[in-house]
Design an enzyme around this catalytic site. Sequence first.
Site, PDB file in Angstrom:
ATOM      1  CG  HIS A 107      -9.433  -9.550  -3.173  1.00 24.15           C
ATOM      2  ND1 HIS A 107     -10.279 -10.622  -3.313  1.00 24.15           N
ATOM      3  CD2 HIS A 107      -8.226  -9.973  -3.608  1.00 24.15           C
ATOM      4  CE1 HIS A 107      -9.598 -11.664  -3.800  1.00 24.15           C
ATOM      5  NE2 HIS A 107      -8.354 -11.285  -3.990  1.00 24.15           N
ATOM      6  CG  HIS A 123      -6.851  -2.188   1.835  1.00 22.17           C
ATOM      7  ND1 HIS A 123      -5.601  -2.426   2.362  1.00 22.17           N
ATOM      8  CD2 HIS A 123      -7.730  -2.869   2.636  1.00 22.17           C
ATOM      9  CE1 HIS A 123      -5.718  -3.241   3.403  1.00 22.17           C
ATOM     10  NE2 HIS A 123      -6.997  -3.520   3.602  1.00 22.17           N
ATOM     11  CG  HIS A 144     -12.041  -4.060   4.361  1.00 21.00           C
ATOM     12  ND1 HIS A 144     -11.807  -5.282   3.782  1.00 21.00           N
ATOM     13  CD2 HIS A 144     -10.836  -3.621   4.799  1.00 21.00           C
ATOM     14  CE1 HIS A 144     -10.519  -5.576   3.874  1.00 21.00           C
ATOM     15  NE2 HIS A 144      -9.901  -4.586   4.488  1.00 21.00           N
ATOM     16  CG  HIS A 183      -7.738  -2.038   7.073  1.00 22.41           C
ATOM     17  ND1 HIS A 183      -8.232  -3.271   6.717  1.00 22.41           N
ATOM     18  CD2 HIS A 183      -8.388  -1.656   8.212  1.00 22.41           C
ATOM     19  CE1 HIS A 183      -9.150  -3.629   7.610  1.00 22.41           C
ATOM     20  NE2 HIS A 183      -9.275  -2.668   8.508  1.00 22.41           N
ATOM     21  CB  THR A 220      -8.938  -8.833   7.579  1.00 23.60           C
ATOM     22  OG1 THR A 220      -8.782  -7.909   6.490  1.00 23.60           O
ATOM     23  CG2 THR A 220      -8.656  -8.136   8.896  1.00 23.60           C
ATOM     24  CB  THR A 221      -7.128 -10.716   2.766  1.00 21.87           C
ATOM     25  OG1 THR A 221      -5.818 -10.150   2.910  1.00 21.87           O
ATOM     26  CG2 THR A 221      -8.157  -9.593   2.690  1.00 21.87           C
TER      27      THR A 221
END
Length: 254
Positions: free
Chosen positions: A97, A122, A124, A141, A204-205
């Site tokens: 992801h 990680h 996005h 994040h 958020t996942t």
Amino acid sequence: MRNRSRLSLLAAPAVLLVLAGCTPDAPSERTPHDAGAAWSYAGEGAPDHWGGLANEYGTCDAGEQQSPVDLPAPARGAQLDLTASGAVHGLTADNGHTVQFTADDGATTTIDGTALDLVQMHFHAASEHTVDGAAAAAEFHFVHADRKGELTVVGVLAEVGAHNPAYESYVAGATAGAGRASTVDVESMLPASRSFATYEGSLTTPPCSEGVRWIVLEDPIELGADQIADLEAAHVENARPVQPLGDRVIGHEL
Ligand SMILES: [Zn+2]
């Protein structure tokens, strides 16, 4: 429902890694206890469908304190009181992801006088939080946990600009293909100005667990176009759309 998911979050620190969207050795994102619940950012597993993919993802639909959200224009208030323990070693790997740096034990970030464990970081692309309706090129994040397992995530927005040496080790991990030893120095990866927006939100996942304290720095950092391209080559459009703010308040001090 919300309380139950929060309790399980608190009771099992080892589960934090999974909750935070990281299944380091399961790039297919299928795990034994939720077989079939493959979530993604497009198609049948897209964010609009997350809540229906598995019982334990129900908060993605039913939650009222979900993340990300649209943030107001920068307020330029108090600076975030943050000190980190210098260069942190760990492993950077693609989890299906995003590309995640998982910190070795002992990595500490002190925020507003409280020492927190840096668990992982990680990215996005584009950003998940928007500012006055506009997304940034990327968002990082930095996921922290306190002794009770409660999460604080520091969000850093990134725009295309000058090459950023502080992100070299992490970006190299994004292009490595397999797990790679990396170092992360949180303080050097933040913008010079540390005014921030803060609110109570969620992962958020999936499973979108709530009770997450968000601190999103208002000023973006710059990353070189080649660095953004390297991240996007690993994952792109891996951002959950903004969620309703509801009756929550965006603050500017802790
Ligand atoms: Zn994230």
